[in-house]
Scaffold this active site. Sequence first.
Site, mmCIF file in Angstrom:
data_model
loop_
_atom_site.group_PDB
_atom_site.id
_atom_site.type_symbol
_atom_site.label_atom_id
_atom_site.label_comp_id
_atom_site.label_asym_id
_atom_site.label_seq_id
_atom_site.Cartn_x
_atom_site.Cartn_y
_atom_site.Cartn_z
ATOM 1 N N SER A 112 0.783 -1.227 0.000
ATOM 2 C CA SER A 112 0.000 0.000 0.000
ATOM 3 C C SER A 112 0.820 1.285 0.000
ATOM 4 C CB SER A 112 -0.954 -0.030 1.180
ATOM 5 O OG SER A 112 -1.850 1.018 1.102
ATOM 6 N N HIS A 113 0.728 2.074 1.063
ATOM 7 C CA HIS A 113 1.392 3.387 1.093
ATOM 8 C C HIS A 113 2.875 3.272 1.446
ATOM 9 C CE1 HIS A 113 0.185 2.355 5.133
ATOM 10 N NE2 HIS A 113 1.133 3.163 5.585
ATOM 11 N N ASP A 276 -2.782 6.479 -3.228
ATOM 12 C CA ASP A 276 -1.603 5.782 -2.691
ATOM 13 C C ASP A 276 -1.146 4.622 -3.572
ATOM 14 O OD1 ASP A 276 -3.680 4.030 -2.110
ATOM 15 O OD2 ASP A 276 -2.712 3.301 -0.286
ATOM 16 N N ASP A 278 -1.583 1.399 -3.734
ATOM 17 C CA ASP A 278 -2.533 0.412 -4.255
ATOM 18 C C ASP A 278 -3.896 1.007 -4.591
ATOM 19 O OD1 ASP A 278 -2.990 0.843 -1.542
ATOM 20 O OD2 ASP A 278 -3.902 -1.132 -1.280
ATOM 21 N N ASP A 280 -6.224 2.641 -2.839
ATOM 22 C CA ASP A 280 -7.403 2.660 -1.959
ATOM 23 C C ASP A 280 -7.489 3.929 -1.111
ATOM 24 O OD1 ASP A 280 -5.293 1.942 -0.343
ATOM 25 O OD2 ASP A 280 -6.242 0.150 0.506
ATOM 26 N N ARG A 281 -6.429 4.738 -1.101
ATOM 27 C CA ARG A 281 -6.483 5.985 -0.321
ATOM 28 C C ARG A 281 -6.698 7.188 -1.224
ATOM 29 N NH1 ARG A 281 -2.205 5.985 4.622
ATOM 30 N NH2 ARG A 281 -2.561 3.850 5.300
ATOM 31 N N LYS A 375 -11.546 0.303 0.878
ATOM 32 C CA LYS A 375 -11.600 1.735 0.650
ATOM 33 C C LYS A 375 -11.203 1.989 -0.800
ATOM 34 C CE LYS A 375 -7.114 2.515 2.964
ATOM 35 N NZ LYS A 375 -6.767 1.346 3.778
#
Length: 542
Positions: A112-113, A276, A278, A280-281, A375
């Site tokens: 992710s991030h 981000d 992946d 989702d943010r 998300k």
Amino acid sequence: MSAHIHKTHPIEGQKPGTSGLRKKTPVFMKPHYLENFVQAIFDTVGAAGKTFVLGGDGRYFNDRAAQVILKMAAANGAARVIVGRGAILSTPAASHLIRLNRTDGGIIMSASHNPGGPTEDFGVKFNMPNGGPAPEAVTEAIFARTRDIAEYRLWDGPDIDLDRLGEARLGDMAVTVVDPVADYATLMESLFDFDAIRAMVTAGFTMRFDAMCAVTGPYAHEILERRLGMAEGTVVQGTPLPDFGGHHPDPNPTWAHVLMDEMMGPDAPDFGAASDGDGDRNMIVGRGIYVSPSDSLAVLAANAHLAPAYRGGLKGVARSMPTSTAADRVAKALGIEAFETPTGWKFFGNLLDAGRCTICGEESFGTGSDHVREKDGLWAVLLWLNILAVRKQSVAAILRDHWKTYGRNYYSRHDFEALDARAAEEMMSRLKASIPTLPGTEIEGMSIAAADDFAYHDPVDGSVSRGQGVRIRFVDGSRIVLRLSGTGTEGATLRLYLERYEPDPARHAMDPQEALAPVIRAAHALAGIKEQIGRDRPNVIT
Ligand code: VG1
Ligand code: CO
């Protein structure tokens, strides 16, 4: 070609955190490391005859890990794996494909991030047939399996060409390589009024979307530039790179400072957003005004009915515990349920599946709805665009109007990163031990009303998750939350969440750090941050 059984032995520390198993890439690349964890997933959820989705955020090792996972799925008897071309899928797109194709779940390769690259981070997580991250009971079972694993199964044969769309085979298993963007883009078109947004663009509305060299680039180019007609160049850093260009693909004012500078400058477009690693943010910025994720959640909940998918109203709103209570005020005004869950999207799944809530969010730049079970960064951007197109006001005007109606929840998160893990844990233990003595006392002139270590009782399946963060509430309604991060791969990270409510519109234009100053002082005094972990300033403030 055949399925081979490889002897292995348990590897320490394969415990999934807030969102899957995350480790330094070289750790994941060690012999048996990825294989053990993936076999533990298949041993836990079963693979024979099943269909899974596979994709990742394109970070370093994504391509090779995908080949290993495919060969393990084949050797474990899976019937089919649907994989994004180039082994790429954003997390929300993976969630959608799991649901759309009524599959038995999916494996997402992402940290992710967290930064990516040969010396940075990698991660793997399992999502359930509902499209959402595996709940704690399942991740615990997977972890337990990693501790007594003795062998894994791997198909012995050549790699699949994942750049070619269409059907391929690994023994008896079908591999379907799909366009990572198409189905997701269609879903977005079904939720929002693209005509209204296109009309706003034609009338001169401008936007900047920073994909941070991560997975949303291709999605944003397709949806914002092609389908919504925004100018070419609206999307920047739109080509996914294995090391995200050497940056933190984390959309916050610190790591997305180039976008922040543009949005605060003289030539700012009307609207800015970033996503981000992946996808989702999301971070939302108006011309000259930053929207905190907690405020964004509240504004989206209050205005969602302006978009076609939510015209019938919301069933409820859910937020993670450290997220500001701004969304609760909206829920109250709408007469719908408000839920407070532990940090991490896996806790929203049951509420969404049971139809108890429609929109969910976290202070960590995560917002989403019941359209998937993750998300969803671009979803939040499109809902904002839909609201802007209908209300025909600026982001700043909408935000000020929101605060006038509901009051302003000043909010900030302070992160203290790369701490000595022992010292951080000791600090939390001491704080937890002091909880019973806190209510009724004063700290830095602020009176404590209540304190606890948050335990979540899932109203749908009755499960209980304890130890989710220390909450301290003051008599004036202010709040402090402290917890340790569950996504890091180095030492410990302390997250300090700060909140103060201000009903008076005359005091809505303060700098959040100033508005929160007394709360920040109280937090430091209470936890003894300087004494315990040797830091008096956070590394990242959001
Ligand atoms: C962080 C955030 C949390 C989020 C999680 C995964 O977890 O605080 O809200 O759900 O990352 O986000 P932690 O345990 O480090 O605080 V993502 O976009 O990295 O999958
Ligand atoms: Co993410």
